[in-house]
Design a protein around this motif. Structure first.
Motif, PDB file in Angstrom:
ATOM      1  N   ASP A 143     109.552 -38.287  -2.051  1.00  0.00           N
ATOM      2  CA  ASP A 143     109.062 -38.186  -3.428  1.00  0.00           C
ATOM      3  C   ASP A 143     109.248 -36.789  -3.995  1.00  0.00           C
ATOM      4  O   ASP A 143     109.484 -36.617  -5.192  1.00  0.00           O
ATOM      5  N   GLU A 146     105.806 -41.293 -17.005  1.00  0.00           N
ATOM      6  CA  GLU A 146     105.659 -41.250 -15.547  1.00  0.00           C
ATOM      7  C   GLU A 146     107.007 -41.352 -14.848  1.00  0.00           C
ATOM      8  O   GLU A 146     107.211 -40.763 -13.788  1.00  0.00           O
ATOM      9  N   VAL A 147     107.930 -42.104 -15.448  1.00  0.00           N
ATOM     10  CA  VAL A 147     109.283 -42.199 -14.891  1.00  0.00           C
ATOM     11  C   VAL A 147     109.999 -40.867 -15.063  1.00  0.00           C
ATOM     12  O   VAL A 147     110.616 -40.338 -14.129  1.00  0.00           O
ATOM     13  N   LYS A 174     107.085 -39.185 -11.222  1.00  0.00           N
ATOM     14  CA  LYS A 174     105.892 -39.747 -10.577  1.00  0.00           C
ATOM     15  C   LYS A 174     106.103 -41.201 -10.186  1.00  0.00           C
ATOM     16  O   LYS A 174     105.575 -41.668  -9.171  1.00  0.00           O
ATOM     17  N   THR A 175     106.898 -41.920 -10.973  1.00  0.00           N
ATOM     18  CA  THR A 175     107.077 -43.359 -10.777  1.00  0.00           C
ATOM     19  C   THR A 175     108.550 -43.744 -10.817  1.00  0.00           C
ATOM     20  O   THR A 175     109.305 -43.234 -11.648  1.00  0.00           O
ATOM     21  N   THR A 176     108.931 -44.622  -9.906  1.00  0.00           N
ATOM     22  CA  THR A 176     110.235 -45.275  -9.972  1.00  0.00           C
ATOM     23  C   THR A 176     110.003 -46.764 -10.205  1.00  0.00           C
ATOM     24  O   THR A 176     109.123 -47.362  -9.580  1.00  0.00           O
ATOM     25  N   ILE A 177     110.786 -47.344 -11.086  1.00  0.00           N
ATOM     26  CA  ILE A 177     110.699 -48.772 -11.360  1.00  0.00           C
ATOM     27  C   ILE A 177     111.922 -49.457 -10.772  1.00  0.00           C
ATOM     28  O   ILE A 177     113.057 -49.060 -11.044  1.00  0.00           O
ATOM     29  N   SER A 187     109.389 -48.412  -4.247  1.00  0.00           N
ATOM     30  CA  SER A 187     109.163 -48.129  -5.666  1.00  0.00           C
ATOM     31  C   SER A 187     107.719 -48.405  -6.051  1.00  0.00           C
ATOM     32  O   SER A 187     107.082 -49.319  -5.502  1.00  0.00           O
ATOM     33  N   GLU A 188     107.223 -47.632  -6.998  1.00  0.00           N
ATOM     34  CA  GLU A 188     105.820 -47.775  -7.412  1.00  0.00           C
ATOM     35  C   GLU A 188     105.597 -48.963  -8.337  1.00  0.00           C
ATOM     36  O   GLU A 188     104.513 -49.533  -8.386  1.00  0.00           O
ATOM     37  N   LYS A 189     106.648 -49.358  -9.100  1.00  0.00           N
ATOM     38  CA  LYS A 189     106.526 -50.478 -10.032  1.00  0.00           C
ATOM     39  C   LYS A 189     107.769 -51.355  -9.946  1.00  0.00           C
ATOM     40  O   LYS A 189     108.846 -50.889  -9.549  1.00  0.00           O
ATOM     41  N   ASP A 224     102.665 -53.481 -10.595  1.00  0.00           N
ATOM     42  CA  ASP A 224     102.437 -52.325  -9.725  1.00  0.00           C
ATOM     43  C   ASP A 224     102.553 -52.732  -8.266  1.00  0.00           C
ATOM     44  O   ASP A 224     102.186 -53.852  -7.879  1.00  0.00           O
ATOM     45  N   ARG A 225     103.018 -51.803  -7.445  1.00  0.00           N
ATOM     46  CA  ARG A 225     103.207 -52.065  -6.013  1.00  0.00           C
ATOM     47  C   ARG A 225     101.907 -52.467  -5.324  1.00  0.00           C
ATOM     48  O   ARG A 225     101.915 -53.305  -4.409  1.00  0.00           O
TER      49      ARG A 225
END
Length: 389
Positions: free
Chosen positions: A39, A113-114, A118-121, A163-165, A187-188
């Motif tokens: 991360d 967030e992407v 912070k976040t990967t979709i 991935s977080e989402k 969400d994961r």
């Protein structure tokens, strides 16, 4: 004749420097150990402004045209597809679906967030009985008040478990084909969502792939990104992703070419460099032509797209050619390396393994040919209505 601007050359140089210093030395280790990108590295890319180049500036992105993202994507992927993957997802993947089709509230809530890393979709389309025929999906979405209840099984989700989402393609109603299809963000850690074991794939090692099981998964109604009946407009987003995919193939081909050009001038047989043999020169020339042609097809589609989505025909042509090029050029690289090409030490075999993966992902060559014929003729073809004679 299209040429890079000074700003684009600077962007490419930055991406190439980061790739050479941070990722190339670890590529073999990541491949062998199937290591997912830490991360912290994703956040590094975000801090450098290399992660979400095509997302709007107001949400933390670069606000840049598609070609700029592809320039960065290629440089990172030449070092390691693992390092390039977050850029692929943020700049050409499911985050762009939210950017293109999400509500203003969704874009404000999700995209920053992407862009920050912070976040990967990840995108989740395929199912056990719905691969190329994506509209045969049976995963259901039932609206209950202010929630959506999801049930079903998804397969071949790249990034699953990491991935977080997830942008999950689902069926909102009994209508056949695309009419009942839509997409929901999950969400994961949502209760009811579980993942199967990681697949041991031929390539794509470190990106991750696993089944997803949704059992009465409840998500807010506000996380419906594409409502029922909106599936057809998603072909616009597919065209963006196909250029990202084509660029990953381009990186394979260019890297195979670069390694081969060095090798044939270092390797000596019969008292001279093997680059002096005509058969070697002929093979290298074929590699150069294919790589350059793929680059131009990708650039044409991306430059014409600007900050929007490329034409479907141009995107499919670029993807099909680049996918085939990567397989053929990496195969020639193995041949010209001789026994060393079959060794993990030289990493050419890794390139060939990954080349096959990109050809399968995002629409197989067979499906691209159908898409190309359909776009060129301006007609739709029902594959379900055909039978072997």
């Amino acid at each position: 004749m299209w040429e890079l601007t000074e700003e684009q050359r600077d962007l490419r140089a930055l991406a190439a420097q980061v790739a050479a210093e941070q990722y190339a030395p670890r590529a073999r280790e990541w491949d062998a150990g199937r290591v997912h990108l830490p991360d912290a590295e994703r956040r590094r890319l975000a801090d450098l402004g290399l992660l979400a180049l095509t997302l709007p500036e107001e949400f933390g992105g670069g606000g840049r045209p598609l070609i700029d993202a592809l320039i960065v994507l290629e440089e990172l992927a030449k070092a390691s597809p693992v390092a390039a993957w977050p850029v692929f997802e943020a700049s050409t993947g499911p985050a762009r679906v939210i950017d293109l089709f999400g509500s203003e509230e969704q874009r404000k809530r999700i995209l920053p967030e992407v862009a920050s890393g912070k976040t990967t979709i990840a995108v989740s389309i395929s199912e056990p009985d719905a691969g190329s025929a994506a509209t045969d999906a049976t995963t259901t979405a039932r609206i209950e008040g202010d929630q959506v209840v999801l049930n079903g099984t998804k397969r071949w989700c790249s990034g699953a478990g990491f991935s977080e989402k997830y942008l999950v393609y689902v069926r909102f109603g009994p209508e056949k084909g695309s009419a009942g299809m839509g997409a929901v963000l999950v969400d994961r850690d949502t209760p009811g969502l579980t993942f199967g074991p990681q697949e041991n794939l031929m390539g794509f090692r470190g990106i991750g792939s696993a089944d997803m099981f949704l059992s009465d998964v409840r998500v807010p109604l506000d996380d419906v990104i594409v409502p029922k009946g909106g599936f057809r407009k998603l072909f616009t987003a597919f065209s963006v992703e196909r250029l990202g995919n084509a660029t990953m193939s381009l990186a394979v081909g260019q890297t195979a070419l670069d390694r081969t050009a060095r090798y044939i001038q270092e390797r000596r047989q019969f008292g001279r460099e093997i680059a002096e043999f005509q058969t070697v020169q002929s093979a290298l020339a074929d590699m150069v032509v294919q790589v350059e042609a793929a680059r131009l097809l990708i650039a044409r589609a991306a430059v014409n797209a600007g900050t929007g989505a490329p034409a479907a025909l141009e995107a499919s042509v670029a993807k099909l050619f680049a996918n085939q090029m990567a397989k053929q050029v990496s195969d020639l690289a193995i041949q010209l390396h001789g026994g060393y090409g079959y060794s993990e030490e030289y990493e050419v075999e890794r390139l060939h393994r990954d080349a096959h993966g990109w050809a399968l992902a995002g629409g197989t060559p067979a499906m691209q040919r159908i898409r190309i014929a359909s776009e060129y003729l301006g007609r739709r073809f029902d594959q379900r209505g055909q039978c072997a004679g």
